[in-house]
Design a protein around this motif. Structure first.
Motif, short mmCIF file in Angstrom:
data_model
loop_
_atom_site.label_atom_id
_atom_site.label_comp_id
_atom_site.label_asym_id
_atom_site.label_seq_id
_atom_site.Cartn_x
_atom_site.Cartn_y
_atom_site.Cartn_z
N GLY A 47 0.78 -1.23 0.00
CA GLY A 47 0.00 0.00 0.00
C GLY A 47 0.81 1.28 0.00
O GLY A 47 0.23 2.36 -0.04
N LEU A 48 2.13 1.19 0.03
CA LEU A 48 2.96 2.38 0.08
C LEU A 48 3.85 2.47 -1.17
O LEU A 48 4.40 1.46 -1.62
N THR A 49 4.00 3.67 -1.69
CA THR A 49 4.94 3.91 -2.77
C THR A 49 6.35 4.03 -2.21
O THR A 49 6.54 4.18 -0.99
N VAL A 50 7.34 4.02 -3.11
CA VAL A 50 8.72 4.18 -2.62
C VAL A 50 8.91 5.55 -1.98
O VAL A 50 9.65 5.68 -1.00
N ARG A 51 8.24 6.55 -2.49
CA ARG A 51 8.32 7.88 -1.89
C ARG A 51 7.75 7.88 -0.48
O ARG A 51 8.33 8.49 0.44
N GLU A 52 6.66 7.19 -0.26
CA GLU A 52 6.04 7.15 1.07
C GLU A 52 6.91 6.38 2.06
O GLU A 52 7.00 6.76 3.25
N VAL A 53 7.57 5.33 1.61
CA VAL A 53 8.47 4.60 2.50
C VAL A 53 9.64 5.48 2.91
O VAL A 53 10.08 5.47 4.07
N LEU A 54 10.16 6.28 1.98
CA LEU A 54 11.24 7.19 2.33
C LEU A 54 10.78 8.21 3.38
O LEU A 54 11.50 8.51 4.33
N ALA A 55 9.57 8.72 3.22
CA ALA A 55 9.02 9.66 4.21
C ALA A 55 8.87 8.98 5.57
O ALA A 55 9.07 9.61 6.62
N HIS A 56 8.53 7.70 5.56
CA HIS A 56 8.43 6.95 6.82
C HIS A 56 9.79 6.88 7.51
O HIS A 56 9.88 7.04 8.73
N LEU A 57 10.85 6.65 6.74
CA LEU A 57 12.19 6.64 7.33
C LEU A 57 12.56 8.01 7.91
O LEU A 57 13.17 8.09 8.98
N THR A 58 12.17 9.06 7.21
CA THR A 58 12.42 10.41 7.72
C THR A 58 11.68 10.63 9.03
O THR A 58 12.23 11.20 9.99
N ALA A 59 10.44 10.18 9.08
CA ALA A 59 9.64 10.34 10.29
C ALA A 59 10.27 9.62 11.48
O ALA A 59 10.35 10.17 12.59
N ALA A 60 10.76 8.40 11.25
CA ALA A 60 11.35 7.63 12.35
C ALA A 60 12.59 8.31 12.90
O ALA A 60 12.87 8.24 14.10
N ALA A 61 13.33 9.00 12.04
CA ALA A 61 14.55 9.69 12.46
C ALA A 61 14.28 11.08 13.02
O ALA A 61 15.21 11.79 13.39
N SER A 62 13.01 11.47 13.06
CA SER A 62 12.62 12.79 13.56
C SER A 62 11.78 12.70 14.83
O SER A 62 11.27 13.70 15.32
N LEU A 63 11.66 11.48 15.36
CA LEU A 63 10.68 11.22 16.41
C LEU A 63 11.38 10.68 17.64
O LEU A 63 11.84 9.54 17.65
N ASN A 64 11.47 11.50 18.70
CA ASN A 64 12.04 11.01 19.95
C ASN A 64 10.97 10.36 20.81
O ASN A 64 9.79 10.32 20.44
N GLY A 65 11.38 9.86 21.95
CA GLY A 65 10.45 9.14 22.81
C GLY A 65 9.21 9.92 23.20
O GLY A 65 8.07 9.44 23.04
N PRO A 66 9.35 11.15 23.73
CA PRO A 66 8.16 11.91 24.12
C PRO A 66 7.21 12.21 22.95
O PRO A 66 5.99 12.13 23.09
N ARG A 67 7.76 12.57 21.78
CA ARG A 67 6.90 12.83 20.61
C ARG A 67 6.21 11.55 20.14
O ARG A 67 5.05 11.58 19.72
N TRP A 68 6.94 10.45 20.22
CA TRP A 68 6.34 9.16 19.85
C TRP A 68 5.16 8.85 20.77
O TRP A 68 4.08 8.49 20.30
N LEU A 69 5.36 9.00 22.07
CA LEU A 69 4.30 8.70 23.03
C LEU A 69 3.12 9.64 22.85
O LEU A 69 1.96 9.21 22.90
#
Length: 217
Positions: A47-69
């Motif tokens: 269900g995800l394009t290659v562009r969307e997967v790249l954005a997912h990787l960016t999101a994971a590297a921008s999200l610390n514990g408090p923001r994740w929670l």
């Protein structure tokens, strides 16, 4: 007497983070110059394009514990909804912007509450979710993919991997990785990692009596 700051800095240089940074940089370089049509290619993530997967990787590297929670609470503990929300935040208006945002997080050491080795696994696995449909090949350092394989064989934390390979013997033909007992699954370490994490396309790169069992799982 050892200086704690020097010790911590040495750990950052010799530990997992430099490997993550190198994998991110290599992925960014591989995606340079893609056409809009190629950015819309379906990835190996359903269900995800290659562009969307790249954005997912960016999101994971921008999200610390408090923001994740905070996001988990906002999404009422619907983790898939949280992933979709954070992906949308990092997608940008155009593919060029998506790639530019990813480039900015190449040196990031921000992460959700996960082991750092899990971030390396995510970077390699999602990088291949992008590369394979695009026909792009990366020769990952064997010691890096072996480290990821060793991690996944013992955990179901991020994806079901340990449970998926139960009762099978996995043996790499390009490195030292081996695990388990039972019907044999052999092949490149990268293909074993990808199959362990549910990417059935990589079962085509594997041999042995256990391959079809792994494919069904």
């Amino acid at each position: 007497m050892t200086d704690p700051e020097l010790t911590a800095d040495r750990g950052r240089r010799t530990g997992v983070w430099p490997l993550i940074h190198a994998e991110r940089a290599a992925l960014a370089a591989d995606l340079e110059g893609l056409t809009d049509e190629r950015w819309a290619t379906p990835s190996l993530c359903a269900g995800l394009t290659v562009r969307e997967v790249l954005a997912h990787l960016t999101a994971a590297a921008s999200l610390n514990g408090p923001r994740w929670l905070a996001g988990v609470i906002r999404c009422r503990f619907d983790f898939d909804r949280q992933v979709a929300m954070r992906l949308a935040e990092q997608l940008g208006a155009t593919p060029d912007e998506t790639l530019a945002r990813f480039r900015r997080i190449v040196p990031s050491e921000t992460k959700p509450p996960l082991p750092t080795i899990a971030m390396l696994g995510e970077t390699i696995v999602h990088g291949e979710d992008i590369r394979r449909p695009l026909g792009i090949r990366r020769d990952h350092p064997i010691e890096v993919v072996t480290r990821v394989a060793e991690y996944y064989r013992g955990t179901d934390l991020v994806v079901v991997a340990k449970g998926r390979i139960g009762g099978l013997e996995l043996v790499a033909d390009d490195g030292p990785f081996r695990t388990g007992s039972g019907p044999l699954v052999s092949g490149p370490t990268l293909a074993l990692v990808m199959a362990m994490t549910g990417r059935t396309a990589y079962c085509d790169d594997l041999d042995g009596d256990g391959v079809e069992t792994l494919r069904r799982r």
